[in-house]
Scaffold this active site. Structure first.
Site, mmCIF file in Angstrom:
data_model
loop_
_atom_site.group_PDB
_atom_site.id
_atom_site.type_symbol
_atom_site.label_atom_id
_atom_site.label_comp_id
_atom_site.label_asym_id
_atom_site.label_seq_id
_atom_site.Cartn_x
_atom_site.Cartn_y
_atom_site.Cartn_z
ATOM 1 N N HIS A 130 0.832 -1.211 0.000
ATOM 2 C CA HIS A 130 0.000 0.000 0.000
ATOM 3 C C HIS A 130 0.866 1.261 0.000
ATOM 4 O O HIS A 130 0.622 2.196 -0.758
ATOM 5 C CB HIS A 130 -0.907 -0.010 1.230
ATOM 6 C CG HIS A 130 -1.635 1.270 1.482
ATOM 7 N ND1 HIS A 130 -2.935 1.485 1.085
ATOM 8 C CD2 HIS A 130 -1.243 2.419 2.100
ATOM 9 C CE1 HIS A 130 -3.301 2.707 1.437
ATOM 10 N NE2 HIS A 130 -2.297 3.294 2.058
ATOM 11 N N GLU A 131 1.896 1.268 0.839
ATOM 12 C CA GLU A 131 2.774 2.445 0.903
ATOM 13 C C GLU A 131 3.578 2.604 -0.386
ATOM 14 O O GLU A 131 3.814 3.726 -0.848
ATOM 15 C CB GLU A 131 3.701 2.337 2.113
ATOM 16 C CG GLU A 131 2.985 2.263 3.453
ATOM 17 C CD GLU A 131 2.021 3.414 3.676
ATOM 18 O OE1 GLU A 131 2.210 4.490 3.072
ATOM 19 O OE2 GLU A 131 1.053 3.241 4.439
ATOM 20 N N HIS A 134 1.483 4.385 -2.892
ATOM 21 C CA HIS A 134 1.522 5.839 -2.704
ATOM 22 C C HIS A 134 2.741 6.438 -3.395
ATOM 23 O O HIS A 134 2.656 7.499 -4.024
ATOM 24 C CB HIS A 134 1.571 6.182 -1.214
ATOM 25 C CG HIS A 134 0.230 6.223 -0.553
ATOM 26 N ND1 HIS A 134 -0.824 6.957 -1.042
ATOM 27 C CD2 HIS A 134 -0.220 5.620 0.593
ATOM 28 C CE1 HIS A 134 -1.870 6.810 -0.238
ATOM 29 N NE2 HIS A 134 -1.529 6.003 0.761
ATOM 30 N N GLU A 198 -6.287 7.325 -0.648
ATOM 31 C CA GLU A 198 -6.248 6.073 0.109
ATOM 32 C C GLU A 198 -6.946 4.951 -0.643
ATOM 33 O O GLU A 198 -6.468 3.815 -0.676
ATOM 34 C CB GLU A 198 -6.888 6.264 1.490
ATOM 35 C CG GLU A 198 -6.060 7.100 2.451
ATOM 36 C CD GLU A 198 -4.659 6.576 2.632
ATOM 37 O OE1 GLU A 198 -4.469 5.349 2.716
ATOM 38 O OE2 GLU A 198 -3.728 7.404 2.678
#
Length: 307
Positions: A130-131, A134, A198
Site C-alpha cells: 500500500h505504501e 503511494h 487512500e
C-alpha cells in the site's frame, strides 16, 4: 477520477491562498502570497522526507536486518517497478505506517514497532505494498505540498485580525470569519485529497502484493490498534496524520468529508469485492496478539518476519 478531483482541489487550495494574500495586501499581497507559496513548496519538495522522518524519530533499517523488513520492501518494490526505497522503523506501540519522499527515486517507507508486533508476514506485505503504491502514484509529494499550503493559509488567516488593510476591506466581522473559515477550508481540501488517494493506494497495493485480503486483514488490525493506542509523535505533529495508512489521532470513525481517511470498513469492503468476495461474507476478525500467535502456530505459520 480520483486524480481529476485531486487536481481540482489543489487548484482550489492555490486560489484560496492567493485570495487571502489579496485580502491582506491587495494585488501586491496576492503576488507575495504566490512567491511565499512557491518558496515553501520548494523547501518541502527537497526536504519533505527528512522533515517527516525526524518528526517521528524514525530510525533507518539496513539491508540484512534480522526482521527481513528491508528484503521484503525491496522485493515488493521490484514487483511494483520501483527503485528500492529507504526503510525506517518508528519506536511506538501503535500499529501504523506511512511513505514519504518527493519521487520514487527519493522515497522512504516507515513502519512502527507496533505494526511489526501486530501483523503476520502476509499482512505486513499488504501494508508495505500500500505504501509503495503511494510512492508509485506520487502521492507523497502531493500530500506534502497540500499540507504546506494548509499550514500557510492558517498562518495568513491568523494574521488577518491584526492587519489593518484586511480590516478596511472586510470589517471586523469579515476578518473574524476569515480567521475561522480559511483554515477550515484548507483542512477540508487536505482531508479530501487524502481520502481519494487512500482508495487508489488500497487498490494498487492489493495488485502489487497480489492478495487484496492480506491488506484488508491488516487494515482491520491496524484500525483496532490505532483506536486504543496513542501515538505521541503524531499527536504532536497532527499535520502528518493524513500520511499514515490509518488515522493515528483517534479522530473520526465515519466516512465523511471531515475525516482524514475513509472509514476502514468501507476500504475493507472494497478490497473484499476486489478479491471476488461478497460484502456479506463473514468478517475477518483481528485477533489479539496472544490468540493470533496460537492460531498461527496451529497452522504452521510464522507470526511475522521478526520471529
Amino acid at each position: 477520477m480520483s486524480y481529476l478531483k485531486t487536481a481540482i482541489l489543489m487548484a482550489a487550495m492555490t486560489a484560496l491562498f492567493m485570495g487571502l494574500g489579496y485580502l491582506l495586501g491587495g494585488a501586491g499581497g496576492s503576488m507575495i502570497a504566490l512567491v511565499v507559496a512557491a518558496a515553501m513548496n520548494a523547501y518541502a519538495w527537497w526536504n519533505s522526507d527528512r522533515m517527516v522522518l525526524r518528526m517521528h524519530n524514525a530510525q533507518p533499517v539496513t539491508r540484512g536486518d534480522r526482521m527481513g523488513l528491508y528484503a521484503m520492501t525491496a522485493d515488493l518494490a521490484q514487483k511494483a517497478g520501483l527503485p528500492e526505497p529507504k526503510v525506517y522503523l518508528i519506536d511506538t506501540p501503535q500499529p501504523n505506517a506511512f511513505a514519504t519522499g518527493r519521487n520514487p527515486a527519493n522515497s522512504a517507507v516507515a513502519v512502527t514497532t507496533g505494526l511489526m508486533r501486530s501483523l503476520d508476514r502476509e499482512e505486513l506485505a499488504g501494508v508495505i505494498a500500500h505504501e509503495l503504491a503511494h510512492i508509485r502514484n506520487h502521492d507523497t509529494a502531493i500530500m506534502t505540498v497540500t499540507a504546506t499550503f494548509a499550514g500557510a493559509i492558517s498562518m495568513l488567516a491568523n494574521f488577518a485580525l491584526f492587519f489593518g488593510g484586511s480590516r478596511e476591506r472586510l470589517g471586523l466581522v469579515g476578518t473574524l470569519l476569515l480567521m475561522f473559515l480559511a483554515p477550515f477550508a484548507a483542512a477540508l481540501v487536505q482531508m479530501a485529497i487524502s481520502r481519494t488517494r487512500e482508495y487508489a493506494a488500497d487498490k494498487a497495493g492489493a495488485e502489487i502484493c497480489g492478495h487484496p485480503l492480506w491488506l484488508a486483514s491488516a487494515l482491520e488490525k491496524i484500525a483496532l490498534g490505532a483506536a486504543r493506542i496513542d501515538n505521541d509523535a503524531a499527536e504532536r505533529n497532527p499535520a502528518t496524520a493524513h500520511m499514515f495508512i490509518i488515522n493515528p489521532l483517534h479522530a473520526h470513525k465515519h466516512d465523511s468529508l471531515f475525516a482524514t481517511h475513509p472509514a476502514t470498513e468501507n476500504r475493507v469492503a472494497a478490497l473484499r469485492a476486489m478479491a471476488g468476495q461478497s460484502q456479506n461474507a463473514p468478517q475477518m476478525v483481528a485477533q489479539p496478539r496472544s490468540e493470533g500467535r496460537k492460531a498461527n502456530t496451529q497452522r504452521g505459520r510464522r507470526e511475522g518476519p521478526w520471529s
